[in-house]
Motif scaffolding. Structure first.
Motif, PDB file in Angstrom:
ATOM      1  N   GLY A  41       0.771  -1.236   0.000  1.00 20.62           N
ATOM      2  CA  GLY A  41       0.000   0.000   0.000  1.00 20.62           C
ATOM      3  C   GLY A  41       0.805   1.290   0.000  1.00 20.62           C
ATOM      4  O   GLY A  41       0.225   2.373   0.095  1.00 20.62           O
ATOM      5  N   PHE A  42       2.109   1.215  -0.114  1.00 20.93           N
ATOM      6  CA  PHE A  42       2.916   2.428  -0.119  1.00 20.93           C
ATOM      7  C   PHE A  42       2.925   3.056  -1.512  1.00 20.93           C
ATOM      8  O   PHE A  42       2.625   2.386  -2.500  1.00 20.93           O
ATOM      9  CB  PHE A  42       4.351   2.110   0.336  1.00 20.93           C
ATOM     10  N   PRO A  43       3.293   4.326  -1.596  1.00 15.36           N
ATOM     11  CA  PRO A  43       3.311   4.979  -2.919  1.00 15.36           C
ATOM     12  C   PRO A  43       4.337   4.352  -3.864  1.00 15.36           C
ATOM     13  O   PRO A  43       5.344   3.812  -3.431  1.00 15.36           O
ATOM     14  CB  PRO A  43       3.704   6.435  -2.598  1.00 15.36           C
ATOM     15  N   ILE A  44       4.015   4.462  -5.137  1.00 12.05           N
ATOM     16  CA  ILE A  44       4.915   3.991  -6.184  1.00 12.05           C
ATOM     17  C   ILE A  44       5.697   5.192  -6.693  1.00 12.05           C
ATOM     18  O   ILE A  44       5.129   6.252  -6.947  1.00 12.05           O
ATOM     19  CB  ILE A  44       4.120   3.363  -7.345  1.00 12.05           C
ATOM     20  N   GLY A  45       6.997   5.019  -6.842  1.00 16.03           N
ATOM     21  CA  GLY A  45       7.834   6.084  -7.384  1.00 16.03           C
ATOM     22  C   GLY A  45       7.966   5.952  -8.890  1.00 16.03           C
ATOM     23  O   GLY A  45       7.664   4.912  -9.473  1.00 16.03           O
ATOM     24  N   LEU A  46       8.404   6.997  -9.522  1.00 13.91           N
ATOM     25  CA  LEU A  46       8.591   6.995 -10.966  1.00 13.91           C
ATOM     26  C   LEU A  46      10.055   7.285 -11.260  1.00 13.91           C
ATOM     27  O   LEU A  46      10.609   8.285 -10.789  1.00 13.91           O
ATOM     28  CB  LEU A  46       7.697   8.059 -11.613  1.00 13.91           C
ATOM     29  N   ARG A  47      10.683   6.393 -12.013  1.00  9.42           N
ATOM     30  CA  ARG A  47      12.071   6.575 -12.405  1.00  9.42           C
ATOM     31  C   ARG A  47      12.096   6.797 -13.907  1.00  9.42           C
ATOM     32  O   ARG A  47      11.526   6.023 -14.671  1.00  9.42           O
ATOM     33  CB  ARG A  47      12.894   5.344 -12.041  1.00  9.42           C
ATOM     34  N   ILE A  48      12.759   7.858 -14.328  1.00  6.19           N
ATOM     35  CA  ILE A  48      12.891   8.150 -15.750  1.00  6.19           C
ATOM     36  C   ILE A  48      14.351   7.922 -16.117  1.00  6.19           C
ATOM     37  O   ILE A  48      15.251   8.530 -15.548  1.00  6.19           O
ATOM     38  CB  ILE A  48      12.462   9.596 -16.073  1.00  6.19           C
TER      39      ILE A  48
ATOM     40  N   THR B 248       9.701   4.008 -15.600  1.00  2.00           N
ATOM     41  CA  THR B 248       9.464   2.747 -14.909  1.00  2.00           C
ATOM     42  C   THR B 248       8.992   3.042 -13.492  1.00  2.00           C
ATOM     43  O   THR B 248       9.410   4.030 -12.874  1.00  2.00           O
ATOM     44  CB  THR B 248      10.738   1.873 -14.842  1.00  2.00           C
ATOM     45  N   GLY B 249       8.124   2.193 -13.009  1.00  2.05           N
ATOM     46  CA  GLY B 249       7.647   2.331 -11.643  1.00  2.05           C
ATOM     47  C   GLY B 249       8.619   1.691 -10.675  1.00  2.05           C
ATOM     48  O   GLY B 249       9.225   0.666 -10.963  1.00  2.05           O
ATOM     49  N   VAL B 250       8.759   2.309  -9.501  1.00  5.13           N
ATOM     50  CA  VAL B 250       9.648   1.810  -8.467  1.00  5.13           C
ATOM     51  C   VAL B 250       8.828   1.666  -7.193  1.00  5.13           C
ATOM     52  O   VAL B 250       8.141   2.608  -6.780  1.00  5.13           O
ATOM     53  CB  VAL B 250      10.815   2.788  -8.213  1.00  5.13           C
ATOM     54  N   TYR B 251       8.882   0.460  -6.599  1.00  5.70           N
ATOM     55  CA  TYR B 251       8.143   0.247  -5.360  1.00  5.70           C
ATOM     56  C   TYR B 251       9.091  -0.234  -4.287  1.00  5.70           C
ATOM     57  O   TYR B 251       9.836  -1.177  -4.511  1.00  5.70           O
ATOM     58  CB  TYR B 251       7.025  -0.781  -5.544  1.00  5.70           C
TER      59      TYR B 251
ATOM     60  N   VAL C 154      10.892  -1.368   4.193  1.00  7.93           N
ATOM     61  CA  VAL C 154       9.963  -1.904   3.192  1.00  7.93           C
ATOM     62  C   VAL C 154      10.731  -2.489   2.008  1.00  7.93           C
ATOM     63  O   VAL C 154      10.395  -3.567   1.513  1.00  7.93           O
ATOM     64  CB  VAL C 154       8.965  -0.818   2.726  1.00  7.93           C
ATOM     65  N   GLN C 155      11.765  -1.811   1.564  1.00 11.21           N
ATOM     66  CA  GLN C 155      12.551  -2.290   0.424  1.00 11.21           C
ATOM     67  C   GLN C 155      13.193  -3.639   0.724  1.00 11.21           C
ATOM     68  O   GLN C 155      13.236  -4.516  -0.135  1.00 11.21           O
ATOM     69  CB  GLN C 155      13.628  -1.258   0.046  1.00 11.21           C
TER      70      GLN C 155
ATOM     71  N   LEU D 154       8.454 -10.156   3.006  1.00 11.69           N
ATOM     72  CA  LEU D 154       7.060 -10.219   2.579  1.00 11.69           C
ATOM     73  C   LEU D 154       6.834  -9.428   1.292  1.00 11.69           C
ATOM     74  O   LEU D 154       6.155  -9.888   0.386  1.00 11.69           O
ATOM     75  CB  LEU D 154       6.136  -9.696   3.683  1.00 11.69           C
ATOM     76  N   LYS D 155       7.412  -8.236   1.220  1.00  8.28           N
ATOM     77  CA  LYS D 155       7.259  -7.429   0.000  1.00  8.28           C
ATOM     78  C   LYS D 155       7.827  -8.164  -1.202  1.00  8.28           C
ATOM     79  O   LYS D 155       7.205  -8.225  -2.260  1.00  8.28           O
ATOM     80  CB  LYS D 155       7.941  -6.070   0.145  1.00  8.28           C
ATOM     81  N   GLY D 156       8.987  -8.763  -1.027  1.00  5.44           N
ATOM     82  CA  GLY D 156       9.598  -9.500  -2.125  1.00  5.44           C
ATOM     83  C   GLY D 156       8.741 -10.664  -2.602  1.00  5.44           C
ATOM     84  O   GLY D 156       8.655 -10.933  -3.803  1.00  5.44           O
ATOM     85  N   SER D 157       8.079 -11.338  -1.673  1.00  2.12           N
ATOM     86  CA  SER D 157       7.266 -12.488  -2.066  1.00  2.12           C
ATOM     87  C   SER D 157       5.886 -12.096  -2.582  1.00  2.12           C
ATOM     88  O   SER D 157       5.217 -12.898  -3.214  1.00  2.12           O
ATOM     89  CB  SER D 157       7.123 -13.458  -0.894  1.00  2.12           C
ATOM     90  N   LEU D 158       5.466 -10.860  -2.339  1.00  4.32           N
ATOM     91  CA  LEU D 158       4.127 -10.426  -2.762  1.00  4.32           C
ATOM     92  C   LEU D 158       4.127  -9.554  -4.015  1.00  4.32           C
ATOM     93  O   LEU D 158       3.060  -9.178  -4.498  1.00  4.32           O
ATOM     94  CB  LEU D 158       3.433  -9.663  -1.629  1.00  4.32           C
TER      95      LEU D 158
END
Length: 162
Positions: free
Chosen positions: A101-108, A114-117, A130-131, A135-139
């Protein structure tokens, strides 16, 4: 590596499972009904305020039904197990929603956008936790899950794709 964020999420999942087990049969209805209420609120609510209002109304109706219908239900030996199943289900949905549920970053870059989460704009302590989350890696594959599961777990992303 397991981070403090993983430990917090697993603890929350265990607490919700224990709450369901403690409530017995009402815990089963509470857990499964809570998941259904979240899904309906995300499906029918067009924005965050409408979805939140609808979720609160559905939750109140669910609580009323549980208090009314399961008040005098006899306690059988399998009721805590059924309640734990409901709590486990609701806790799992909560953990997945909090993890993704955290914000997605944008990398140009040279390859385009590309989206960065998660977004690198998060506070450093939170971003690192979070990085590095197991759990984040598996989801992360849930970003390509079925539309119904995405609507339950990632409602803002599912509404963007409509």
């Amino acid at each position: 590596m397991i981070t403090w964020f993983d430990a917090l999420l697993v603890t929350a999942w265990a607490v919700v499972t224990a709450l369901g087990a403690r409530r017995g049969l009402a815990g089963l209805v509470w857990g499964l009904g809570g998941v259904a209420a979240c899904f309906l609120a995300n499906l029918l609510g067009r924005d965050a305020i409408a979805a939140t209002t609808l979720a609160l109304l559905l939750g109140a109706a669910l609580a009323f039904v549980i208090r009314r219908q399961l008040r005098g239900a006899p306690d059988r030996p399998w009721h805590p197990v059924a309640g734990a199943l409901g709590g486990f289900t609701l806790g799992g949905v909560l953990v997945v929603a909090l993890t993704l549920g955290f914000p997605i970053g944008l990398r140009i870059g040279p390859e385009g956008r590309t989206g960065v989460y998660p977004s690198t704009s998060l506070p450093p302590v939170l971003y690192t936790a979070v990085q590095g989350s197991v759990l984040k890696g598996s989801l992360m594959n849930l970003w390509q899950a079925s539309p119904a599961l995405q609507l339950l777990i990632l409602p803002d992303q599912a509404h963007l794709r409509r």
